[in-house]
Design a protein around this motif. Sequence first.
Motif, PDB file in Angstrom:
ATOM      1  N   ASP A 150       0.817  -1.211   0.000  1.00 44.11           N
ATOM      2  CA  ASP A 150       0.000   0.000   0.000  1.00 44.11           C
ATOM      3  C   ASP A 150       0.854   1.266   0.000  1.00 44.11           C
ATOM      4  OD1 ASP A 150       0.938  -0.500   2.525  1.00 44.11           O
ATOM      5  OD2 ASP A 150      -0.906   0.052   3.559  1.00 44.11           O
ATOM      6  N   ASN A 151       2.134   1.117  -0.435  1.00 45.48           N
ATOM      7  CA  ASN A 151       3.037   2.241  -0.687  1.00 45.48           C
ATOM      8  C   ASN A 151       3.497   2.966   0.577  1.00 45.48           C
ATOM      9  OD1 ASN A 151       4.466   3.401  -2.837  1.00 45.48           O
ATOM     10  ND2 ASN A 151       3.197   5.238  -2.785  1.00 45.48           N
ATOM     11  N   LYS A 152       3.625   2.223   1.672  1.00 39.56           N
ATOM     12  CA  LYS A 152       4.236   2.775   2.880  1.00 39.56           C
ATOM     13  C   LYS A 152       5.695   2.338   2.933  1.00 39.56           C
ATOM     14  CE  LYS A 152       1.177   0.989   5.638  1.00 39.56           C
ATOM     15  NZ  LYS A 152       0.382   0.603   6.828  1.00 39.56           N
ATOM     16  N   VAL A 153       6.566   3.246   3.365  1.00 42.27           N
ATOM     17  CA  VAL A 153       7.990   2.937   3.498  1.00 42.27           C
ATOM     18  C   VAL A 153       8.278   2.617   4.960  1.00 42.27           C
ATOM     19  CG1 VAL A 153      10.336   3.800   3.217  1.00 42.27           C
ATOM     20  CG2 VAL A 153       8.580   4.430   1.557  1.00 42.27           C
ATOM     21  N   VAL A 154       8.825   1.433   5.214  1.00 42.40           N
ATOM     22  CA  VAL A 154       9.077   0.971   6.577  1.00 42.40           C
ATOM     23  C   VAL A 154      10.583   0.787   6.766  1.00 42.40           C
ATOM     24  CG1 VAL A 154       8.548  -0.771   8.321  1.00 42.40           C
ATOM     25  CG2 VAL A 154       6.855  -0.222   6.562  1.00 42.40           C
ATOM     26  N   PHE A 155      11.121   1.382   7.836  1.00 38.95           N
ATOM     27  CA  PHE A 155      12.539   1.251   8.163  1.00 38.95           C
ATOM     28  C   PHE A 155      12.657   0.200   9.276  1.00 38.95           C
ATOM     29  CE2 PHE A 155      11.850   5.380   6.382  1.00 38.95           C
ATOM     30  CZ  PHE A 155      12.972   5.631   5.601  1.00 38.95           C
ATOM     31  N   VAL A 156      13.230  -0.952   8.936  1.00 38.71           N
ATOM     32  CA  VAL A 156      13.323  -2.070   9.883  1.00 38.71           C
ATOM     33  C   VAL A 156      14.767  -2.211  10.351  1.00 38.71           C
ATOM     34  CG1 VAL A 156      12.810  -4.504  10.270  1.00 38.71           C
ATOM     35  CG2 VAL A 156      11.501  -3.214   8.563  1.00 38.71           C
ATOM     36  N   PRO A 157      15.035  -2.177  11.666  1.00 41.19           N
ATOM     37  CA  PRO A 157      16.414  -2.366  12.148  1.00 41.19           C
ATOM     38  C   PRO A 157      16.978  -3.700  11.677  1.00 41.19           C
ATOM     39  CG  PRO A 157      14.986  -1.574  13.915  1.00 41.19           C
ATOM     40  CD  PRO A 157      14.087  -1.912  12.764  1.00 41.19           C
ATOM     41  N   ASN A 158      18.233  -3.697  11.260  1.00 45.06           N
ATOM     42  CA  ASN A 158      18.849  -4.911  10.735  1.00 45.06           C
ATOM     43  C   ASN A 158      18.860  -6.042  11.751  1.00 45.06           C
ATOM     44  OD1 ASN A 158      19.397  -3.819   8.193  1.00 45.06           O
ATOM     45  ND2 ASN A 158      21.357  -2.976   8.860  1.00 45.06           N
ATOM     46  N   ALA A 159      19.086  -5.703  13.031  1.00 45.23           N
ATOM     47  CA  ALA A 159      19.122  -6.745  14.061  1.00 45.23           C
ATOM     48  C   ALA A 159      17.768  -7.428  14.201  1.00 45.23           C
ATOM     49  CB  ALA A 159      19.553  -6.140  15.401  1.00 45.23           C
ATOM     50  N   GLN A 160      16.692  -6.679  14.001  1.00 47.70           N
ATOM     51  CA  GLN A 160      15.356  -7.263  14.068  1.00 47.70           C
ATOM     52  C   GLN A 160      15.135  -8.262  12.930  1.00 47.70           C
ATOM     53  OE1 GLN A 160      12.182  -4.408  14.674  1.00 47.70           O
ATOM     54  NE2 GLN A 160      10.706  -5.681  13.569  1.00 47.70           N
ATOM     55  N   ILE A 161      15.746  -7.985  11.789  1.00 45.65           N
ATOM     56  CA  ILE A 161      15.592  -8.878  10.631  1.00 45.65           C
ATOM     57  C   ILE A 161      16.368 -10.170  10.837  1.00 45.65           C
ATOM     58  CG2 ILE A 161      16.186  -9.140   8.192  1.00 45.65           C
ATOM     59  CD1 ILE A 161      15.457  -6.230   7.797  1.00 45.65           C
ATOM     60  N   THR A 162      17.640 -10.073  11.233  1.00 50.21           N
ATOM     61  CA  THR A 162      18.444 -11.287  11.400  1.00 50.21           C
ATOM     62  C   THR A 162      18.028 -12.090  12.618  1.00 50.21           C
ATOM     63  OG1 THR A 162      20.126  -9.990  12.599  1.00 50.21           O
ATOM     64  CG2 THR A 162      20.442 -10.300  10.231  1.00 50.21           C
ATOM     65  N   GLY A 163      17.304 -11.468  13.539  1.00 49.34           N
ATOM     66  CA  GLY A 163      16.859 -12.165  14.747  1.00 49.34           C
ATOM     67  C   GLY A 163      15.528 -12.863  14.590  1.00 49.34           C
ATOM     68  N   SER A 164      14.956 -12.875  13.398  1.00 52.85           N
ATOM     69  CA  SER A 164      13.660 -13.506  13.169  1.00 52.85           C
ATOM     70  C   SER A 164      13.668 -14.206  11.812  1.00 52.85           C
ATOM     71  CB  SER A 164      12.541 -12.449  13.216  1.00 52.85           C
ATOM     72  OG  SER A 164      12.727 -11.474  12.220  1.00 52.85           O
TER      73      SER A 164
END
Length: 271
Positions: A150-164
Amino acid sequence: MEQVLNWIVENQEMLLSYTVKFIVAILILIVGKIVANSVAKLMGKGMQKREMDGAVVSFLTAIIRTVIFIAAILMALSQVGVQTTSFVAILGAAGLAIGLSLQGSLSNIASGVLIIMFRPFRAGEYVDAGGVSGTVQEVNIFQTILKTPDNKVVFVPNAQITGSPITNYSREDTRRVDLLIGVSYDADLHKTKEVLTGVLEAESRLLKDPAWNIQVHALNNSSVDFIVRPWVKSEDYWGVYWDLMREIKLALDKNGIGIPYPQMDVHLHKD
C-alpha cells in the motif's frame, strides 16, 4: 586595548600561521567531503554496471563514504597541531565506551554486514522480514528499507531482521497456490472434484509441471474440505489466487454444490 594590539603585533607571525593552518584544515574537510561523495558515487556506478545488487551497492558506498570522511577529519586535526596518535587512542577509548552504550546500534551494523554477506534477499524482492512484509528498497548500515504493497515505506532495524525468520517470496520462479474449499456434506464428492478440475483447466496461467493436486483434505464439523494446489509463476500468484477463488465460487453455484456455513443441530426432548 593598547596591550591587545601590542600582543597582536608581537605575535602576528604565530597568528598568521595558525590562521593559515585553520583555513587549510577547513579546506581539507570540504575537499574530504567532496572526495568521499565522489568516490562513493563512482564506485556505486561501477558496481551497478557489474549488475551488483542495489542493496549491496548502497551498503558498501555508505561505508566507503564514512571511512574517507573520517580520514579527512584526522588530516584536518593533524594540520592544526592535534597529535592524531593520541587522538586515535582517545577515540578508541571513547569508541569502547560508546560501543557499550550503543550495543543496539552496533548490533544493527553487524546484522547489516551479515545480510550483505549471506544475501537472504536482494533489492526488488518481496519478503517478510522482521515482522514486516514489503519490497526491499535498500539495506544501509543500521536498517533495511521496505516498501509495503500500500506504498508505505518501513525502516526495519537490521538486528530485528536477522533475529527472526525471513521469508523470501521472490527468490524462486514458481509458487504453489494453496486453496482450501469447503463443500456441504450433501455434495457429490466426485462431481465436486470434476468441477474444481474444470476451473483449473480453464486457467491458462497454471503450470503443467508440477501438476496440480485436488484432494479431500478433512471432514470438518460443517463441511468436507478440499485442497486445491496448482503451481504458477511467482509474478502471477495473487492474480491467479483471486481469480480462482471467484471462478470456483461461481462454478460451485452453477452446479448446485453448496458451500456450508458453521451450524449446530439442537435436539429438544419432552418429558
